[in-house]
Design an enzyme around this catalytic site. Structure first.
Site, mmCIF file in Angstrom:
data_model
loop_
_atom_site.group_PDB
_atom_site.id
_atom_site.type_symbol
_atom_site.label_atom_id
_atom_site.label_comp_id
_atom_site.label_asym_id
_atom_site.label_seq_id
_atom_site.Cartn_x
_atom_site.Cartn_y
_atom_site.Cartn_z
ATOM 1 N N LYS A 57 3.627 1.727 4.910
ATOM 2 C CA LYS A 57 4.945 1.564 4.267
ATOM 3 C C LYS A 57 4.945 2.175 2.872
ATOM 4 C CE LYS A 57 6.105 -2.727 6.724
ATOM 5 N NZ LYS A 57 6.297 -4.193 6.581
ATOM 6 N N SER A 77 4.120 -3.878 1.597
ATOM 7 C CA SER A 77 3.598 -5.165 2.026
ATOM 8 C C SER A 77 3.950 -5.428 3.483
ATOM 9 C CB SER A 77 4.174 -6.280 1.139
ATOM 10 O OG SER A 77 3.600 -7.529 1.455
ATOM 11 N N ASP A 78 3.079 -6.172 4.163
ATOM 12 C CA ASP A 78 3.353 -6.550 5.544
ATOM 13 C C ASP A 78 2.771 -7.928 5.811
ATOM 14 O OD1 ASP A 78 4.366 -5.480 8.268
ATOM 15 O OD2 ASP A 78 2.418 -6.367 8.736
ATOM 16 N N THR A 79 3.502 -8.733 6.594
ATOM 17 C CA THR A 79 3.087 -10.109 6.879
ATOM 18 C C THR A 79 3.104 -10.370 8.381
ATOM 19 O OG1 THR A 79 3.997 -10.899 4.769
ATOM 20 C CG2 THR A 79 3.612 -12.555 6.479
ATOM 21 N N GLY A 114 -0.655 -8.220 3.775
ATOM 22 C CA GLY A 114 -1.347 -7.095 3.164
ATOM 23 C C GLY A 114 -0.481 -6.481 2.074
#
Length: 200
Positions: A57, A77-79, A114
């Site tokens: 991203k 960011s990634d969840t 992350g």
């Protein structure tokens, strides 16, 4: 070099939750949608998934952002929610949301987020992740259905929002609350410090 707050952040996300959180840092920022592909290989661990997607991203925005005066740090960011080794992203539909919530209710799961920071000028990057344990209280089918009716679960990893009505379903949390919301401010502040950007 002395740390400085005279830098601008570019959040590679249109998530209202992440926008609220990054605003709390008190640094100048702007929002740029990443539009990155979020498919990943099946063999990746949860930590590898969120680190891979956060980097993807941020990288997608890094390649599109024009050069501005001053320093810019792109933040991706990634969840994901993980239960019994199964990564749970956003539900595909209401039935998928019901499946996820039925698994999570009465059990403990893990939330991985992350974060990737890329300095626009130099291309220097840093990626890390954080994990939080969340225990959800037992829920009846009626409670799950009523929650789904609110629409809140439909764009959330694991089909719930800890910062919304989903908070009423959470019995305990061990670790960083903001990590569950979608952006660990503690971790991000440490990462920004490595770029000589001081939040406090």
């Amino acid at each position: 070099m002395e740390p400085t707050a005279a830098s601008r952040l570019i959040l590679a996300s249109t998530s209202p939750r992440r926008q609220e959180l990054i605003r709390a840092l008190g640094l100048p920022y702007e929002i740029v949608a990443s539009e990155a592909d979020e498919t990943v290989a099946d063999h990746l661990t949860p930590a590898e998934i969120v680190e891979t997607l956060s980097e993807r991203k941020a990288r997608a925005v890094y390649e599109r952002v024009p050069s501005y005066p001053g320093r810019q740090i792109i933040v991706g960011s990634d969840t994901i929610v993980v239960y019994n080794g199964e990564p749970l992203g956003k539900p595909a539909d209401r039935e998928d949301a019901r499946r996820m919530l039925s698994m999570l209710q009465g059990n403990t799961h893990h939330v991985f987020t992350g974060i990737t920071c890329i300095e626009a000028g130099s291309g220097r990057s840093l990626t890390a992740h954080r994990m939080t344990r969340v225990t959800m209280k037992p829920l009846s089918e009626r409670q799950i259905d009523r929650y789904i009716e609110t629409g809140e679960p439909m764009d959330k990893a694991g089909a719930y929002a800890i910062q919304g009505l989903g908070a009423t379903m959470v019995e305990a949390i061990e670790g960083d609350y903001f990590n569950v919301v979608g952006l660990s401010l503690n971790l991000l502040a440490d990462m920004l410090y490595s770029f000589n950007i001081e939040v406090l």
